[in-house]
Design a protein around this motif. Sequence first.
Motif: not given
Length: 286
Positions: A22, A25, A264-265
Amino acid sequence: MTDTPLFAPLPAAAGVGYKPQHFQSILTDAGAVRWLEIHAENYMGDGGRPLAQLRHLAERFAISVHGVGLSIGGEAPLDAEHLARLKTLVGWLNPASFSEHLAWSTHDSHFYNDLLPLPYTDATLRHICDHIDQVQDTLGRQMLLENPSSYLAFAESTWEEPAFLQEIARRTGCGLLLDVNNVFVSATNLGLRPQDYIDAYPLDLVGEIHLGGHDEDSDDFGAPLLIDSHGAEIADPVWALLDYTLARSGPKPTLVEWDTDVPDWPVLEAEAARAARALAQLRQAV
């Protein structure tokens, strides 16, 4: 009681457990996230990309260091080499907080991946306080102690867990880390009411609140059995317990942990945003 200085406080805002996938992001758009937690054992090396990324993140975010390997409740003396590496990490990073678990994970030369609960007795109390004094004296800082997830109760226990933690804090000067998901998991598994646990807990000593996902199962008798997995979205009853807790404690640094099957972020940030909304609603109600 060990006379140790307090960390500079974390913001009373939402944070997440940092995962390297991450990194970009977070730098691009952290969303509701205002602070990050790392697991100490992932950053005890001498260099490389992990430390370089951590140094970069520490320029923008408050960092909390969460240990999972000291085995505070273990029978053996603390691992001197492990503690020395931890001191080096804390020394250069100067994190806003350091925490460990009221649990054990070592026996003889064996290390277990699980953080295992303890009987709450006077002998255990003295043993844990000695270990915490050693950690705080070595680091020159206060540590926070986290309540465990429990799957059974020990017949020999003579203390209730909230009182046990409060007494540890009184004797050592440590603070407390309240994991609300652990409270919900333990209460469900032991047939207790989680709100009663919160009512008995010394909330004035809490430096961080944690939230995480759990898995649902059943025991051999068909009763609900919850497993603290940190591998799913936070369940609605845990969010409700967070609201109940914050209404009594006031705003606290609140962390979302997601350590397995990491999403996912945007999914993780959405969980942090929900924690941020809980904190914002609390402030609006005051």
